[in-house]
Design a protein around this motif. Structure first.
Motif, mmCIF file in Angstrom:
data_model
loop_
_atom_site.group_PDB
_atom_site.id
_atom_site.type_symbol
_atom_site.label_atom_id
_atom_site.label_comp_id
_atom_site.label_asym_id
_atom_site.label_seq_id
_atom_site.Cartn_x
_atom_site.Cartn_y
_atom_site.Cartn_z
ATOM 1 N N THR A 85 5.054 5.538 3.767
ATOM 2 C CA THR A 85 4.335 6.239 4.816
ATOM 3 C C THR A 85 5.186 7.418 5.276
ATOM 4 N N GLN A 86 4.536 8.562 5.488
ATOM 5 C CA GLN A 86 5.255 9.779 5.810
ATOM 6 C C GLN A 86 5.587 9.845 7.292
ATOM 7 N N CYS A 120 5.014 -2.928 8.206
ATOM 8 C CA CYS A 120 4.988 -3.304 6.794
ATOM 9 C C CYS A 120 4.217 -4.613 6.724
ATOM 10 N N GLY A 156 3.144 5.864 10.162
ATOM 11 C CA GLY A 156 3.806 7.158 10.070
ATOM 12 C C GLY A 156 2.982 8.254 10.724
ATOM 13 N N GLU A 210 2.703 -0.129 4.069
ATOM 14 C CA GLU A 210 3.289 0.474 5.258
ATOM 15 C C GLU A 210 2.229 1.281 6.017
ATOM 16 N N SER A 211 2.416 1.364 7.309
ATOM 17 C CA SER A 211 1.541 2.189 8.140
ATOM 18 C C SER A 211 2.314 2.608 9.388
ATOM 19 N N LEU A 263 6.748 1.809 12.700
ATOM 20 C CA LEU A 263 6.166 1.567 11.392
ATOM 21 C C LEU A 263 5.934 0.074 11.206
#
Length: 122
Positions: A116-117, A22, A9, A6-7, A20
């Protein structure tokens, strides 16, 4: 074997948007349905929504319906979670997961990303 990353965030103000991604490795990713989940500190993991392997069907939790949209690009081995009108209660670590059969909240997902936050400030 499928690996998910994931990216996208980050920190955003209430009312803002994030997308986001995935990203998956593995030539068979296009066969997998994908679900998005989130987990806030001190809370149980919550289903956000999911998408079929074709991208033709989606399903959303009531808490995000109308604000979040899931899509996928199988040519890029990527599934997206577009989040609009974000609220502080959307703050959580967001995870994607892949399953050959289904994309619902109770599916037994085979693969999970690391998360991801997402932090939404008021």
């Amino acid at each position: 074997q499928v690996q998910l990353v994931e990216s996208g965030g980050g920190l955003v103000q209430a009312g803002g948007s994030l997308r986001l991604s995935c990203a998956a490795s593995g030539r068979t990713f296009y066969k997998y349905a994908v679900g998005w989940f989130r987990q806030a500190p001190g809370k149980e993991r919550e289903f956000v929504g999911g998408i079929s392997w074709t991208g033709g069907s989606t399903y959303y939790a009531d808490s995000v319906k109308g604000r979040f949209t899931i899509s996928r690009d199988n040519a890029k081995n990527t599934v997206y979670l577009q989040m609009n009108n974000l609220k502080p209660e959307d703050t959580a670590v967001y995870y994607c997961a892949a399953d050959l059969d289904d994309y619902g909240p109770s599916s037994e997902y085979d693969y999970w990303g690391q998360g991801t936050q997402v932090t939404v400030s008021s």
